[in-house]
Motif scaffolding. Structure first.
Motif, short mmCIF file in Angstrom:
data_model
loop_
_atom_site.label_atom_id
_atom_site.label_comp_id
_atom_site.label_asym_id
_atom_site.label_seq_id
_atom_site.Cartn_x
_atom_site.Cartn_y
_atom_site.Cartn_z
N ARG A 83 67.28 54.95 13.87
CA ARG A 83 67.47 53.89 12.90
C ARG A 83 66.99 54.39 11.55
NH1 ARG A 83 63.36 50.72 13.55
NH2 ARG A 83 62.59 51.87 11.79
N LYS A 84 67.74 54.04 10.55
CA LYS A 84 67.34 54.47 9.22
C LYS A 84 65.98 53.89 8.88
CE LYS A 84 71.56 55.57 6.84
NZ LYS A 84 72.34 55.46 5.61
N ARG A 85 65.03 54.75 8.68
CA ARG A 85 63.77 54.31 8.12
C ARG A 85 63.90 54.56 6.64
NH1 ARG A 85 60.66 53.68 13.20
NH2 ARG A 85 60.37 51.69 12.15
N PHE A 86 63.50 53.58 5.89
CA PHE A 86 63.78 53.64 4.46
C PHE A 86 62.80 54.57 3.78
CE2 PHE A 86 64.74 49.31 6.00
CZ PHE A 86 66.10 49.49 6.10
N ALA A 93 61.63 49.14 0.03
CA ALA A 93 62.08 49.89 1.21
C ALA A 93 60.90 50.51 1.93
CB ALA A 93 63.08 50.96 0.79
N CYS A 94 59.98 51.09 1.18
CA CYS A 94 58.81 51.70 1.81
C CYS A 94 57.96 50.66 2.53
CB CYS A 94 57.96 52.41 0.76
SG CYS A 94 58.74 53.87 0.05
N LEU A 135 58.99 47.82 3.78
CA LEU A 135 59.71 47.36 4.95
C LEU A 135 59.66 48.41 6.06
CD1 LEU A 135 62.79 45.63 3.31
CD2 LEU A 135 60.89 44.55 4.51
N ASN A 136 59.52 49.65 5.66
CA ASN A 136 59.41 50.71 6.65
C ASN A 136 58.15 50.55 7.51
OD1 ASN A 136 60.55 52.96 7.76
ND2 ASN A 136 59.35 54.36 6.51
N GLY A 191 58.55 45.95 8.27
CA GLY A 191 59.79 45.21 8.10
C GLY A 191 60.61 45.01 9.36
N ASP A 192 60.06 45.28 10.50
CA ASP A 192 60.87 45.05 11.70
C ASP A 192 60.62 43.65 12.24
OD1 ASP A 192 59.02 45.77 14.48
OD2 ASP A 192 58.24 46.01 12.45
#
Lengths: 153, 153
Positions: free
Chosen positions: A3-6, A14-15, A17-18, A21-22
DNA sequence: TGTATTTGGTTTCTTATTGCAACCTAATTC
DNA sequence: GAATTAGGTTGCAATAAGAAACCAAATACA
């Protein structure tokens, strides 16, 4: 496929949520803010599968949001406690709560009041230096040179 | 097995995460706040797969966070615009941004300033009625009857 | 006018993640 | 001494994600 980790280091959202953010992490954190510390208590209060809970707790510990503390005499009783970094997500959690209450009208089982006064806490908002609330239309996104990015929301 | 959607109506955070708590939704919303409106622009700026973007945009439209507006003469050009409900996630997005900058130190490509004054926006926080910031230890979670829930964070 | 490209998707295929249930070991409780 | 509890790990079936190919309508380009 992973899965794309931001990893995009140019975007703070993005960081963030990484790390949290799940689907489950923020709920684990919210539950920790309510005082839950033990594996089984997280499991029962959230209704999360044990392997997923393991994974999430480990990741939150790795990222410094929780610490795992050995509370048994001989090493099989643990507590997961919020760190300062974890507690600092309070504004995020409360903002989400309030947003849902404003727009989906669902009444949460619990209310949030100031410890000293018993007064309900205020609405979480972006503010200017005078403490006035700012909406997304009241701000500009500017680059490193202070040049505003074109935008119309 | 269907991923658990947090239908738990007793938890506002769970309900909020049900609408915007997956890996991509908040990034789509943040991008929309930057002014992005078109399918291809979301796709390129986020680097998201088209099928996933389709799914997320549809879901955000269903939930009233975005509206799909027909901007072509004959119906194949669309824009996805934030609704009031979507714009109201501003505090959540900014709180996440600021949290990441405080704790992971990553510098975002862009800064956020007040439109009128050019001053940076303040830190998003939970506040009491006097505007003083409250941490998670400064509040109580109380039930419907005002009884505090036992807790030690 | 005819061709190429853009837009906004859908389909297919492979890989990753989720959720459930069973199992497991050390420590505690009865 | 047996049963239970805490905190996991493992295996399996179902679902979701990601990449790439494909597609139809509309637009741009020559």
């Amino acid at each position: 496929m992973t899965r794309k980790r931001f990893e995009n280091p140019g975007c703070s959202v993005a960081c963030a949520l990484n790390e949290v953010g799940d689907w489950w992490s923020l709920l684990v954190i919210k539950q920790a803010m309510l005082g839950t510390r033990r594996f089984v208590d997280f499991q029962h209060s959230l209704g999360i599968a044990k392997n997923i809970l393991c994974d999430r707790l480990s990741r939150l510990v790795e990222n410094g949001v929780l610490v795992r503390v050995d509370v048994g005499e001989h090493g099989t009783r643990y507590e997961y406690r919020l760190t300062d970094k974890g507690r600092d997500l309070f504004a995020v959690v409360v903002a989400l709560r309030q947003w849902n209450e404003r727009w989906n009208g669902s009444k949460d089982d619990m209310r949030l009041v100031e410890r000293g006064t018993g007064e309900p806490v205020g609405a979480v908002s972006v503010q200017n230096s005078a403490g006035e609330p700012l909406g997304v239309r009241d701000v500009l996104f500017v680059d490193e040179n202070g040049q505003p990015l074109d935008r119309a929301v």
